[in-house]
Scaffold this active site. Structure first.
Site, PDB file in Angstrom:
ATOM      1  N   LYS A 144      -2.233  -1.608  -3.613  1.00  0.00           N
ATOM      2  CA  LYS A 144      -3.103  -0.429  -3.580  1.00  0.00           C
ATOM      3  C   LYS A 144      -2.237   0.817  -3.649  1.00  0.00           C
ATOM      4  O   LYS A 144      -1.281   0.934  -2.860  1.00  0.00           O
ATOM      5  CB  LYS A 144      -3.934  -0.436  -2.292  1.00  0.00           C
ATOM      6  N   GLU A 171       7.242  -6.777   0.825  1.00  0.00           N
ATOM      7  CA  GLU A 171       6.147  -6.653   1.789  1.00  0.00           C
ATOM      8  C   GLU A 171       5.111  -7.759   1.594  1.00  0.00           C
ATOM      9  O   GLU A 171       4.582  -8.316   2.556  1.00  0.00           O
ATOM     10  CB  GLU A 171       5.488  -5.277   1.656  1.00  0.00           C
ATOM     11  N   TYR A 196     -15.201   0.825  -6.953  1.00  0.00           N
ATOM     12  CA  TYR A 196     -16.489   1.495  -6.768  1.00  0.00           C
ATOM     13  C   TYR A 196     -17.368   1.326  -8.009  1.00  0.00           C
ATOM     14  O   TYR A 196     -18.562   1.637  -7.970  1.00  0.00           O
ATOM     15  CB  TYR A 196     -16.253   2.976  -6.461  1.00  0.00           C
ATOM     16  N   ARG A 229       1.059   9.983   5.551  1.00  0.00           N
ATOM     17  CA  ARG A 229       1.340   8.672   6.133  1.00  0.00           C
ATOM     18  C   ARG A 229       2.611   8.067   5.543  1.00  0.00           C
ATOM     19  O   ARG A 229       2.751   6.848   5.467  1.00  0.00           O
ATOM     20  CB  ARG A 229       0.136   7.743   5.888  1.00  0.00           C
ATOM     21  N   LYS A 272       0.860  -1.187   0.000  1.00  0.00           N
ATOM     22  CA  LYS A 272       0.000   0.000   0.000  1.00  0.00           C
ATOM     23  C   LYS A 272       0.894   1.234   0.000  1.00  0.00           C
ATOM     24  O   LYS A 272       1.707   1.426   0.909  1.00  0.00           O
ATOM     25  CB  LYS A 272      -0.912   0.000   1.228  1.00  0.00           C
ATOM     26  N   SER A 301     -10.135   5.559  -4.998  1.00  0.00           N
ATOM     27  CA  SER A 301     -11.057   6.682  -5.158  1.00  0.00           C
ATOM     28  C   SER A 301     -10.597   7.694  -6.194  1.00  0.00           C
ATOM     29  O   SER A 301     -11.406   8.202  -6.989  1.00  0.00           O
ATOM     30  CB  SER A 301     -11.258   7.376  -3.814  1.00  0.00           C
TER      31      SER A 301
END
Length: 326
Positions: free
Chosen positions: A250, A235, A315, A219, A198, A276
Site C-alpha cells: 500500500k 517487511e 473504492y 507517520r 505500507k 484514496s
C-alpha cells in the site's frame, strides 16, 4: 513482398474477441475488496468531498452496501470505524460496543458466508492525536505498548465475528502479537491480512478526510520510506514468518515495482490497496473531462493485477464489477 514484416502481432488485436482470448491478465469480481467507512452517530450517509461517490456510512446504509457487495460477487469488504469520541489510547477501537466492532457484527449478520468481512486493525481512527499507536512522554509512537493494544483490538474484532483482521500500523512485531493473541483465545480460524509494505505516501491525502483524521505531522517514523523497495520485501517476509495469511502493498500504483517483487518472493496471496489519492486523481480529472473515467479505472486495476496482486482493495470495486459484467 520484400521488406514487409513476416511477424504480425497485430493479427491478434484485430477484434475484441481475439483480444479477450489472448489476454494475459484477467480481473474477476472475487478478486476485488471494497473498503467502507462507518460513522458513529450518523443518521444518513455523509459524502466525502475529496472522494466523489464514496461516503461515510450509517450502520443501516453499511448493511445495504454490504448486501450489494454480495450480490455483485465481490471477494470482500474492508471496514473502517469512525468514533464520535477519541482519546489518547484509542479505547473506542477496543470497546466491544465501539462503532467498528458493532459494524463488524452488523455486516456478518447481513452477509453470512457470502462475503469475506475484513476490518482495519489500527488505532489512528480512534486516537485524538491521529497516530497509529500510543505516544510516549516524548511524543514518539511507543511500539511495544501499541502492540499490547493491537492484541486487545484483534480479540474484540474476532469476537465481533470478523473473517480477517488487518493490522495496518506498521509496528514491528504486530502480526506475531496478533496471531498469538487470537490463537490463545480460541480464534485460530481468524486470518490476518497484513499491511506489510505500507509506505509514508502523499497518496493517502483524501483518506484523512474519509476517517476524520486528527493527525498533526506525519507517520514517517513507522511507515516505510518511498525510496525503499528491498525493505518492502523484507517487511513482507517478516510478516509471513509471524503468521500473516495474506500480505499487502500500500499504495498500489506508485509501488508496482514493490508489488511485483513481493509477488516473486512469496508463496502466500498478495493484496494491493488502490488508495484514496489514486482514486481521487482519476475522479477529479474525469469530472473535468480530461480523462475517460471508466477506461482509466479499468486500466488502473488491470495494471495492479498485472504487477502481481491476487486481491485488490479499491473504492471502484462495485463500478468495476458492473463493467466486467457488461
Amino acid at each position: 513482398m520484400a521488406g514487409f514484416p513476416e511477424v504480425r502481432p497485430r493479427r491478434l488485436r484485430r477484434t475484441p474477441a481475439l483480444r479477450r482470448m489472448v489476454a494475459e491478465t484477467s480481473l474477476r469480481p472475487s478478486q476485488l475488496v471494497l473498503p467502507m467507512f462507518v460513522g458513529e452517530g450518523l443518521t444518513e450517509p455523509r459524502e466525502i468531498a475529496s472522494m466523489p461517490g464514496v461516503v461515510q456510512h450509517t450502520r443501516e446504509s453499511l448493511k445495504r452496501a454490504s448486501a450489494e457487495a454480495v450480490a455483485s460477487g465481490l471477494g470482500g469488504v474492508m471496514l473502517f470505524g469512525l468514533p464520535e469520541t477519541k482519546d489518547a489510547t484509542g479505547s473506542a477501537g477496543i470497546d466491544p460496543a465501539g462503532i467498528l466492532n458493532v459494524a463488524i457484527t452488523d455486516v456478518v449478520a447481513e452477509v453470512g458466508d457470502g462475503l469475506s468481512v475484513m476490518s482495519d486493525l489500527c488505532l489512528d481512527e480512534f486516537t485524538d492525536h491521529g497516530h497509529c499507536g500510543v505516544l510516549d512522554p516524548d511524543g514518539w509512537v511507543d511500539n511495544d505498548r501499541t502492540l499490547e493494544l493491537y492484541a486487545e483490538m484483534a480479540l474484540a474484532q474476532a469476537a465481533a465475528g470478523v473473517d480477517l483482521v488487518a493490522p495496518s500500523g506498521m509496528m514491528d512485531g504486530q502480526v506475531g502479537v496478533v496471531r498469538r493473541a487470537l490463537d490463545a483465545e480460541e480464534h485460530a480460524g481468524v486470518g490476518i491480512l497484513a499491511y506489510s509494505a505500507k509506505y509514508a505516501s502523499a497518496f493517502f491525502g483524501p483518506f484523512r478526510e474519509a476517517v476524520n483524521s486528527s493527525l498533526v505531522g506525519d507517520r514517517r517514523t513507522y511507515q516505510q520510506d518511498p525510496a525503499n523497495r528491498l525493505e518492502g520485501v523484507r517487511e513482507v517476509r517478516l510478516d509471513i514468518e509471524e503468521g500473516a495469511d495474506i500480505v499487502m502493498v500500500k499504495p498500489a500504483l506508485a509501488y508496482l515495482d514493490v508489488l511485483h517483487a513481493v509477488r516473486e518472493a512469496v508463496e502466500v496471496p498478495v493484496a494491493a490497496y488502490n488508495v484514496s489519492g489514486e482514486y481521487a486523481m482519476v475522479e477529479a480529472a474525469a469530472q473535468r473531462g480530461w480523462i475517460d473515467r471508466d477506461a482509466a479505472m479499468m486500466e488502473t486495476l488491470t495494471a495492479i493485477r498485472r504487477a502481481g496482486a491476487d486481491v485488490i482493495l479499491s473504492y471502484w470495486a462495485l463500478d468495476a464489477v458492473r463493467l466486467l459484467d457488461a
